[in-house]
Design a protein around this motif. Structure first.
Motif, PDB file in Angstrom:
ATOM      1  N   LYS A 146       0.867  -1.181   0.000  1.00 44.19           N
ATOM      2  CA  LYS A 146       0.000   0.000   0.000  1.00 44.19           C
ATOM      3  C   LYS A 146       0.901   1.228   0.000  1.00 44.19           C
ATOM      4  CE  LYS A 146      -3.813  -2.259   2.346  1.00 44.19           C
ATOM      5  NZ  LYS A 146      -3.349  -3.558   2.758  1.00 44.19           N
ATOM      6  N   ILE A 147       1.022   1.852  -1.160  1.00 47.61           N
ATOM      7  CA  ILE A 147       1.964   2.948  -1.344  1.00 47.61           C
ATOM      8  C   ILE A 147       1.717   4.108  -0.375  1.00 47.61           C
ATOM      9  CG2 ILE A 147       0.638   4.048  -3.186  1.00 47.61           C
ATOM     10  CD1 ILE A 147       3.379   4.731  -4.497  1.00 47.61           C
ATOM     11  N   VAL A 153       7.215   8.680   4.849  1.00 44.63           N
ATOM     12  CA  VAL A 153       8.560   8.250   5.262  1.00 44.63           C
ATOM     13  C   VAL A 153       9.551   8.459   4.123  1.00 44.63           C
ATOM     14  CG1 VAL A 153       9.948   6.253   5.946  1.00 44.63           C
ATOM     15  CG2 VAL A 153       7.689   6.601   6.961  1.00 44.63           C
ATOM     16  N   ILE A 154       9.135   8.134   2.918  1.00 42.47           N
ATOM     17  CA  ILE A 154      10.019   8.285   1.757  1.00 42.47           C
ATOM     18  C   ILE A 154      10.349   9.755   1.522  1.00 42.47           C
ATOM     19  CG2 ILE A 154      10.120   8.043  -0.764  1.00 42.47           C
ATOM     20  CD1 ILE A 154       8.646   5.349  -0.381  1.00 42.47           C
ATOM     21  N   LYS A 155       9.397  10.651   1.742  1.00 39.99           N
ATOM     22  CA  LYS A 155       9.630  12.082   1.541  1.00 39.99           C
ATOM     23  C   LYS A 155      10.728  12.619   2.462  1.00 39.99           C
ATOM     24  CE  LYS A 155       4.979  13.137  -0.094  1.00 39.99           C
ATOM     25  NZ  LYS A 155       3.688  13.757   0.243  1.00 39.99           N
ATOM     26  N   ALA A 159      15.599  10.974  -1.506  1.00 41.16           N
ATOM     27  CA  ALA A 159      14.985  10.494  -2.746  1.00 41.16           C
ATOM     28  C   ALA A 159      13.954  11.519  -3.189  1.00 41.16           C
ATOM     29  CB  ALA A 159      14.303   9.154  -2.498  1.00 41.16           C
ATOM     30  N   LYS A 160      13.721  11.600  -4.485  1.00 42.04           N
ATOM     31  CA  LYS A 160      12.731  12.514  -5.041  1.00 42.04           C
ATOM     32  C   LYS A 160      11.602  11.678  -5.637  1.00 42.04           C
ATOM     33  CE  LYS A 160      12.137  16.193  -8.426  1.00 42.04           C
ATOM     34  NZ  LYS A 160      12.793  16.963  -9.487  1.00 42.04           N
ATOM     35  N   LEU A 161      10.394  11.936  -5.179  1.00 40.45           N
ATOM     36  CA  LEU A 161       9.228  11.240  -5.708  1.00 40.45           C
ATOM     37  C   LEU A 161       8.753  11.951  -6.961  1.00 40.45           C
ATOM     38  CD1 LEU A 161       7.229  10.524  -2.434  1.00 40.45           C
ATOM     39  CD2 LEU A 161       8.118   8.813  -4.015  1.00 40.45           C
ATOM     40  N   GLU A 162       8.607  11.192  -8.040  1.00 41.72           N
ATOM     41  CA  GLU A 162       8.057  11.727  -9.294  1.00 41.72           C
ATOM     42  C   GLU A 162       6.987  10.770  -9.768  1.00 41.72           C
ATOM     43  OE1 GLU A 162      11.197  12.424 -12.107  1.00 41.72           O
ATOM     44  OE2 GLU A 162      11.956  14.152 -10.991  1.00 41.72           O
ATOM     45  N   LEU A 163       5.865  10.754  -9.078  1.00 41.04           N
ATOM     46  CA  LEU A 163       4.772   9.842  -9.445  1.00 41.04           C
ATOM     47  C   LEU A 163       3.700  10.559 -10.238  1.00 41.04           C
ATOM     48  CD1 LEU A 163       4.395   7.970  -6.052  1.00 41.04           C
ATOM     49  CD2 LEU A 163       5.609   7.215  -8.076  1.00 41.04           C
TER      50      LEU A 163
END
Length: 163
Positions: A146-147, A153-155, A159-163
């Motif tokens: 479940k993303i 936490v990932i933010k 790391a850079k989120l590009e979804l």
């Protein structure tokens, strides 16, 4: 340890130590089970201290847990400076080994006798480690993942989120 075992920084190569650990785990598991054994998994390998060329390396192994066909072999790697006598704990790890018959089929292994508090602790720790591994493997299955549970936490990571 010989210069031929060293990496580019002059320390003993971790891959060489892992190879030695696998051989010792095989010997320990094979002796206990009285069968040929194969490595099924290696749980957590932490390189705690470097090993220098010229140091004496000692590997200690024990059967920490026995299942029906598998065993958990606990390994401890120590190095000793033969000039000063100083001993360093360099690595600990847990190898799951599976006993095989002459046709390559899994074969039952004898249980172990838990004759000390340390033996009970090691056995109990192996059970907990197995439960944690099962939880880890199912939590991140594609069908179970479940993303939204992980985005915050990932933010906070590099790391850079590009979804």
């Amino acid at each position: 340890m010989l210069p031929s075992h060293s990496n580019f920084s002059g320390k003993i190569h971790g891959g060489h130590i892992l190879n030695l650990m696998d051989q010792i785990a095989f010997a320990c598991a094979s002796k206990h089970s009285q069968h040929y054994c194969v490595t099924a998994s290696v749980n957590r390998v932490d390189f705690l201290n470097p090993i220098e060329v010229g140091e004496l390396v000692t590997l200690k192994a024990s059967i920490n847990y026995t299942g029906r066909t598998s065993m958990v072999v606990g390994l401890r790697v120590e190095s000793e400076n033969i000039q000063t006598g100083k001993i360093k704990h360099c690595n600990s790890s847990y190898f799951t080994m599976v006993a095989k018959d002459e046709n390559g089929n899994n074969v039952s292994v004898p249980g172990i006798i838990l004759d000390s508090e340390q033996a009970v602790r090691r056995f109990a720790r192996s059970i907990v480690r197995q439960e944690q591994a099962r939880h880890r493997s199912t939590r991140f299955n594609a069908s179970e993942f479940k993303i939204e549970e992980h985005l915050e936490v990932i933010k906070q990571q590099n790391a850079k989120l590009e979804l």
